[in-house]
Write a protein that holds these residues in place. Structure first.
Motif, PDB file in Angstrom:
ATOM      1  N   GLU A 274       6.176  48.867-108.355  1.00 49.42           N
ATOM      2  CA  GLU A 274       7.262  49.277-107.451  1.00 49.42           C
ATOM      3  C   GLU A 274       7.151  50.755-107.092  1.00 49.42           C
ATOM      4  N   ALA A 275       5.898  51.198-106.900  1.00 47.72           N
ATOM      5  CA  ALA A 275       5.632  52.595-106.563  1.00 47.72           C
ATOM      6  C   ALA A 275       5.447  52.805-105.063  1.00 47.72           C
ATOM      7  N   VAL A 276       5.347  51.717-104.304  1.00 51.37           N
ATOM      8  CA  VAL A 276       5.310  51.784-102.842  1.00 51.37           C
ATOM      9  C   VAL A 276       6.274  50.747-102.293  1.00 51.37           C
ATOM     10  N   GLY A 277       6.723  50.963-101.066  1.00 45.05           N
ATOM     11  CA  GLY A 277       7.652  50.041-100.437  1.00 45.05           C
ATOM     12  C   GLY A 277       6.939  49.050 -99.535  1.00 45.05           C
ATOM     13  N   ALA A 278       7.697  48.050 -99.092  1.00 46.87           N
ATOM     14  CA  ALA A 278       7.140  47.005 -98.236  1.00 46.87           C
ATOM     15  C   ALA A 278       6.520  47.572 -96.971  1.00 46.87           C
ATOM     16  N   GLU A 279       7.172  48.584 -96.392  1.00 51.93           N
ATOM     17  CA  GLU A 279       6.692  49.106 -95.113  1.00 51.93           C
ATOM     18  C   GLU A 279       5.320  49.760 -95.241  1.00 51.93           C
ATOM     19  N   GLU A 280       5.022  50.339 -96.406  1.00 51.27           N
ATOM     20  CA  GLU A 280       3.714  50.966 -96.589  1.00 51.27           C
ATOM     21  C   GLU A 280       2.605  49.914 -96.633  1.00 51.27           C
ATOM     22  N   GLY A 281       2.858  48.831 -97.335  1.00 52.75           N
ATOM     23  CA  GLY A 281       1.885  47.755 -97.367  1.00 52.75           C
ATOM     24  C   GLY A 281       1.759  47.072 -96.016  1.00 52.75           C
ATOM     25  N   ASP A 282       2.881  46.885 -95.331  1.00 51.12           N
ATOM     26  CA  ASP A 282       2.838  46.274 -94.004  1.00 51.12           C
ATOM     27  C   ASP A 282       1.993  47.113 -93.054  1.00 51.12           C
ATOM     28  N   ALA A 283       2.131  48.428 -93.140  1.00 54.15           N
ATOM     29  CA  ALA A 283       1.352  49.318 -92.278  1.00 54.15           C
ATOM     30  C   ALA A 283      -0.138  49.227 -92.610  1.00 54.15           C
ATOM     31  N   PHE A 284      -0.449  49.076 -93.891  1.00 55.51           N
ATOM     32  CA  PHE A 284      -1.841  48.922 -94.308  1.00 55.51           C
ATOM     33  C   PHE A 284      -2.452  47.678 -93.677  1.00 55.51           C
ATOM     34  N   TYR A 285      -1.740  46.562 -93.775  1.00 55.33           N
ATOM     35  CA  TYR A 285      -2.281  45.323 -93.200  1.00 55.33           C
ATOM     36  C   TYR A 285      -2.323  45.390 -91.671  1.00 55.33           C
ATOM     37  N   ALA A 286      -1.404  46.111 -91.078  1.00 51.99           N
ATOM     38  CA  ALA A 286      -1.452  46.276 -89.620  1.00 51.99           C
ATOM     39  C   ALA A 286      -2.701  47.034 -89.208  1.00 51.99           C
ATOM     40  N   ARG A 287      -3.060  48.049 -90.004  1.00 56.17           N
ATOM     41  CA  ARG A 287      -4.292  48.796 -89.702  1.00 56.17           C
ATOM     42  C   ARG A 287      -5.519  47.906 -89.855  1.00 56.17           C
ATOM     43  N   LEU A 288      -5.534  47.099 -90.919  1.00 52.55           N
ATOM     44  CA  LEU A 288      -6.673  46.210 -91.124  1.00 52.55           C
ATOM     45  C   LEU A 288      -6.797  45.186 -90.006  1.00 52.55           C
ATOM     46  N   SER A 289      -5.667  44.692 -89.531  1.00 49.98           N
ATOM     47  CA  SER A 289      -5.703  43.646 -88.509  1.00 49.98           C
ATOM     48  C   SER A 289      -6.307  44.134 -87.200  1.00 49.98           C
ATOM     49  N   GLU A 290      -6.314  45.449 -86.993  1.00 53.77           N
ATOM     50  CA  GLU A 290      -6.886  46.004 -85.764  1.00 53.77           C
ATOM     51  C   GLU A 290      -8.404  46.142 -85.838  1.00 53.77           C
ATOM     52  N   LEU A 291      -8.982  45.954 -87.034  1.00 55.16           N
ATOM     53  CA  LEU A 291     -10.429  46.075 -87.198  1.00 55.16           C
ATOM     54  C   LEU A 291     -11.125  44.781 -86.806  1.00 55.16           C
ATOM     55  N   ASP A 292     -12.388  44.893 -86.423  1.00 54.17           N
ATOM     56  CA  ASP A 292     -13.133  43.667 -86.109  1.00 54.17           C
ATOM     57  C   ASP A 292     -13.616  43.001 -87.398  1.00 54.17           C
ATOM     58  N   ASP A 293     -14.076  41.761 -87.265  1.00 52.23           N
ATOM     59  CA  ASP A 293     -14.455  40.986 -88.443  1.00 52.23           C
ATOM     60  C   ASP A 293     -15.584  41.638 -89.232  1.00 52.23           C
ATOM     61  N   THR A 294     -16.525  42.254 -88.527  1.00 54.85           N
ATOM     62  CA  THR A 294     -17.656  42.892 -89.210  1.00 54.85           C
ATOM     63  C   THR A 294     -17.190  44.028 -90.107  1.00 54.85           C
ATOM     64  N   ALA A 295     -16.305  44.865 -89.579  1.00 54.97           N
ATOM     65  CA  ALA A 295     -15.796  45.990 -90.372  1.00 54.97           C
ATOM     66  C   ALA A 295     -15.041  45.492 -91.602  1.00 54.97           C
ATOM     67  N   LEU A 296     -14.236  44.459 -91.427  1.00 55.03           N
ATOM     68  CA  LEU A 296     -13.495  43.909 -92.560  1.00 55.03           C
ATOM     69  C   LEU A 296     -14.443  43.374 -93.627  1.00 55.03           C
ATOM     70  N   GLU A 297     -15.445  42.628 -93.200  1.00 56.36           N
ATOM     71  CA  GLU A 297     -16.368  42.028 -94.159  1.00 56.36           C
ATOM     72  C   GLU A 297     -17.194  43.091 -94.876  1.00 56.36           C
ATOM     73  N   GLU A 298     -17.559  44.136 -94.161  1.00 59.84           N
ATOM     74  CA  GLU A 298     -18.276  45.234 -94.820  1.00 59.84           C
ATOM     75  C   GLU A 298     -17.408  45.909 -95.860  1.00 59.84           C
ATOM     76  N   GLY A 299     -16.089  45.853 -95.655  1.00 61.01           N
ATOM     77  CA  GLY A 299     -15.157  46.427 -96.620  1.00 61.01           C
ATOM     78  C   GLY A 299     -14.736  45.469 -97.710  1.00 61.01           C
TER      79      GLY A 299
END
Length: 221
Positions: free
Chosen positions: A172-197
């Motif tokens: 409980e050291a981060v809030g929902a909005e911080e994680g939501d923003a993280f996944y929003a950033r990931l969703s903007e990446l292409d499949d290759t970048a995600l898989e490399e990560g």
């Protein structure tokens, strides 16, 4: 010019002291090595190791500041010295002293990278890798995890970043909005970048669902 000459001399002397301490370490003279490191910090930076560990990161950086901004060379030296002290305490079996130093050194190195404060000739990235390895056997505190999380993301290690995010969520050291923003950033990446990560798009979407579920659990707890 005088200040620059002083900083160059300070870095050179710090390097010599680190070398001397490592020589003593090889001779199994850990306490002597610790004394050498602490004496240098006290003489040159007016900072003892025990004080550095006792201060918050913000207060420590303030002590290392000149005209309001932390001095890159001083930050590099303190981080390196704390890391080597941690190695020495680890040799002595004193985890209660080594782990906090590893964590503080890691946060200082990460701060330097985030703020473009790398010092030429000092391998900050290599030190970070060493510290992550040294700390891999321990449960790091939330402050350190919060420093590591964006580092993994910025380096393209998305699976590692996601793992740390979940640990922070469970703490409980981060809030929902911080994680939501993280996944929003990931969703903007292409499949290759995600898989490399380390994540497929399907894994990323499943992770987002699990994150939402975890946040709901935290709300109900």
């Amino acid at each position: 010019m005088f200040e620059r000459d002083y900083l160059i001399r300070l870095l050179a002397q710090a390097g010599l002291v680190l070398g001397k301490a490592m020589g003593l370490k090889e001779q199994r003279k850990q306490q002597e090595a610790l004394d050498v490191l602490d004496e240098f910090l006290g003489r040159e930076l007016r900072l003892r190791s025990r004080l550095a560990i006792g201060l918050s990161d913000e207060d420590l950086l303030s002590m290392l500041s000149v005209t309001g901004s932390p001095n890159a060379e001083s930050v590099a030296i303190v981080a390196a010295f704390l890391q080597r002290e941690a190695d020495l305490f680890a040799d002595l079996g004193r985890e209660e002293d080594s782990v906090p130093r590893y964590e503080k050194a890691l946060r200082l190195h990460l701060y330097a990278l985030r703020n473009g404060m790398e010092v030429e000739g000092w391998n900050t990235r290599g030190s970070i890798d060493e510290l992550l390895t040294a700390l891999s056997a321990y449960e790091m505190d939330a402050l350190t995890k919060k420093a590591i999380w964006p580092w993994h993301e910025s380096e393209g290690r998305f699976a590692d970043a996601e793992n740390v995010l979940y640990e922070l969520g469970e703490d409980e050291a981060v809030g929902a909005e911080e994680g939501d923003a993280f996944y929003a950033r990931l969703s903007e990446l292409d499949d290759t970048a995600l898989e490399e990560g380390g994540l497929s798009r399907e894994e990323m979407e499943e992770g987002r669902k699990q994150w939402s579920a975890l946040m709901k659990e935290n709300e109900l707890a």
